[in-house]
Scaffold this motif. Structure first.
Motif, PDB file in Angstrom:
ATOM      1  N   VAL A 199       0.837  -1.200   0.000  1.00 31.66           N
ATOM      2  CA  VAL A 199       0.000   0.000   0.000  1.00 31.66           C
ATOM      3  C   VAL A 199       0.875   1.255   0.000  1.00 31.66           C
ATOM      4  O   VAL A 199       0.552   2.248  -0.653  1.00 31.66           O
ATOM      5  N   ALA A 200       1.980   1.192   0.704  1.00 33.27           N
ATOM      6  CA  ALA A 200       2.903   2.336   0.711  1.00 33.27           C
ATOM      7  C   ALA A 200       3.427   2.625  -0.689  1.00 33.27           C
ATOM      8  O   ALA A 200       3.592   3.787  -1.080  1.00 33.27           O
ATOM      9  N   ALA A 201       3.697   1.585  -1.453  1.00 34.31           N
ATOM     10  CA  ALA A 201       4.171   1.778  -2.823  1.00 34.31           C
ATOM     11  C   ALA A 201       3.075   2.364  -3.706  1.00 34.31           C
ATOM     12  O   ALA A 201       3.340   3.186  -4.592  1.00 34.31           O
ATOM     13  N   GLN A 202       1.838   1.970  -3.449  1.00 32.99           N
ATOM     14  CA  GLN A 202       0.705   2.469  -4.229  1.00 32.99           C
ATOM     15  C   GLN A 202       0.418   3.940  -3.914  1.00 32.99           C
ATOM     16  O   GLN A 202      -0.003   4.710  -4.782  1.00 32.99           O
ATOM     17  N   TYR A 203       0.662   4.329  -2.656  1.00 33.16           N
ATOM     18  CA  TYR A 203       0.400   5.703  -2.209  1.00 33.16           C
ATOM     19  C   TYR A 203       1.712   6.337  -1.751  1.00 33.16           C
ATOM     20  O   TYR A 203       1.896   6.672  -0.582  1.00 33.16           O
ATOM     21  N   SER A 204       2.602   6.513  -2.692  1.00 38.83           N
ATOM     22  CA  SER A 204       3.937   7.002  -2.368  1.00 38.83           C
ATOM     23  C   SER A 204       3.957   8.456  -1.909  1.00 38.83           C
ATOM     24  O   SER A 204       4.957   8.931  -1.369  1.00 38.83           O
ATOM     25  N   ASP A 205       2.867   9.165  -2.128  1.00 36.44           N
ATOM     26  CA  ASP A 205       2.776  10.555  -1.679  1.00 36.44           C
ATOM     27  C   ASP A 205       2.428  10.666  -0.200  1.00 36.44           C
ATOM     28  O   ASP A 205       2.468  11.759   0.372  1.00 36.44           O
ATOM     29  N   LEU A 206       2.085   9.536   0.409  1.00 28.50           N
ATOM     30  CA  LEU A 206       1.714   9.507   1.820  1.00 28.50           C
ATOM     31  C   LEU A 206       2.796   8.841   2.646  1.00 28.50           C
ATOM     32  O   LEU A 206       3.734   8.247   2.121  1.00 28.50           O
ATOM     33  N   SER A 207       2.647   8.947   3.960  1.00 26.84           N
ATOM     34  CA  SER A 207       3.553   8.271   4.883  1.00 26.84           C
ATOM     35  C   SER A 207       2.777   7.179   5.599  1.00 26.84           C
ATOM     36  O   SER A 207       1.764   7.447   6.249  1.00 26.84           O
ATOM     37  N   LEU A 208       3.253   5.936   5.479  1.00 24.46           N
ATOM     38  CA  LEU A 208       2.630   4.801   6.159  1.00 24.46           C
ATOM     39  C   LEU A 208       3.630   4.211   7.141  1.00 24.46           C
ATOM     40  O   LEU A 208       4.788   3.971   6.786  1.00 24.46           O
ATOM     41  N   GLY A 209       3.190   3.995   8.372  1.00 20.64           N
ATOM     42  CA  GLY A 209       4.096   3.474   9.388  1.00 20.64           C
ATOM     43  C   GLY A 209       3.438   2.411  10.245  1.00 20.64           C
ATOM     44  O   GLY A 209       2.202   2.322  10.326  1.00 20.64           O
ATOM     45  N   SER A 210       4.266   1.593  10.883  1.00 17.55           N
ATOM     46  CA  SER A 210       3.777   0.546  11.783  1.00 17.55           C
ATOM     47  C   SER A 210       4.462   0.699  13.135  1.00 17.55           C
ATOM     48  O   SER A 210       5.664   0.944  13.214  1.00 17.55           O
TER      49      SER A 210
END
Length: 246
Positions: A199-210
């Motif tokens: 999902v991070a690759a699909q939405y590279s304009d966002l920041s995804l973290g765990s």
């Protein structure tokens, strides 16, 4: 996360922080305020009460001096004692000198008169401001902070620092507040890593973290999506939940 917001850094000054004697909370408070009001905090530093270290850090971080960031916020070292050297170091970094600011003196004199204190030389030290700086209001104890170039200098006492931040931030040109959404899953990080990566690759304009945690029922992970566009954040969170079958 892609952003056109002003960038910022925080410089915490004080031997008491590095020694562990004092628990640092000012940077944490300011980081939350900056995110909520449209500034991208990119770096935090802690330096000792050392003139040369403070000067070097300011020059490295303040873009008006050729440094890395649009704004620099400092905490600590502007009190009445001999080891409060921040004003002198900031003046040195900005190529100016320190003097008694007339408005700061009036503020301190008024406070002393109100409380029945004498404005001693030590108290007057808190009116020492780099020439060319403007004052940051201090509604708690009177002694002002100051701004010069892109450097904003505030006290280290948490209550005073927060008051200065709350006065200063609305007076700065901000960008767009960060939008975020989160979901808790009762799985370890390794179990969600591939889905999060996709999902991070699909939405590279966002920041995804765990962010993993453990409680009385076992392990879990908080998954967070951050960005400047609320609709885009919501779309990415929906995609993430679908992949995780939530």
């Amino acid at each position: 996360m892609q952003s056109d917001n002003p960038t910022a850094a925080i410089l915490v000054i004080g031997d008491e922080i590095l020694s562990g004697r004092t628990r640092e909370g000012n940077a944490h408070y300011l980081a939350q305020v900056l995110s909520a009001t449209g500034f991208d905090l990119r770096e935090m530093r802690v330096v000792s009460d050392d003139h040369d270290q403070i000067v070097a850090a300011i020059r490295a971080l303040d873009r008006s001096l050729g440094g890395a960031y649009d704004l620099l916020f400092t905490s600590g070292g502007i009190g009445p004692t001999h080891d409060d050297i921040t004003a002198d170091a900031v003046a040195d970094a900005h190529g100016t000198t320190v003097g008694i600011h007339p408005d700061a003196r009036v503020i301190l004199q008024a406070r002393c008169d109100r409380l029945g204190f004498e404005l001693t030389e030590n108290r007057l030290r808190m009116a020492r401001i780099p020439v060319g700086a403007t004052l940051i209001d201090n509604a708690v104890s009177g002694a002002p902070g100051f701004s010069i170039g892109s450097t904003h200098v505030m006290a280290g006492v948490p209550e005073v620092f927060r008051g200065m931040v709350d006065w200063l931030i609305p007076r700065l040109s901000a960008g767009r507040p960060v939008q975020s959404d989160s979901v808790e899953v009762r799985r370890g990080e390794s179990d969600v890593a591939e889905d999060l990566k996709a999902v991070a690759a699909q939405y590279s304009d966002l920041s995804l973290g765990s962010y993993p945690f453990q409680d009385q029922t076992g392990w879990g992970t908080n998954l967070v999506v951050r960005g400047l566009d609320a609709a885009r954040v919501a779309e990415a969170m929906t995609a993430l939940k679908q992949r995780l079958s939530l």
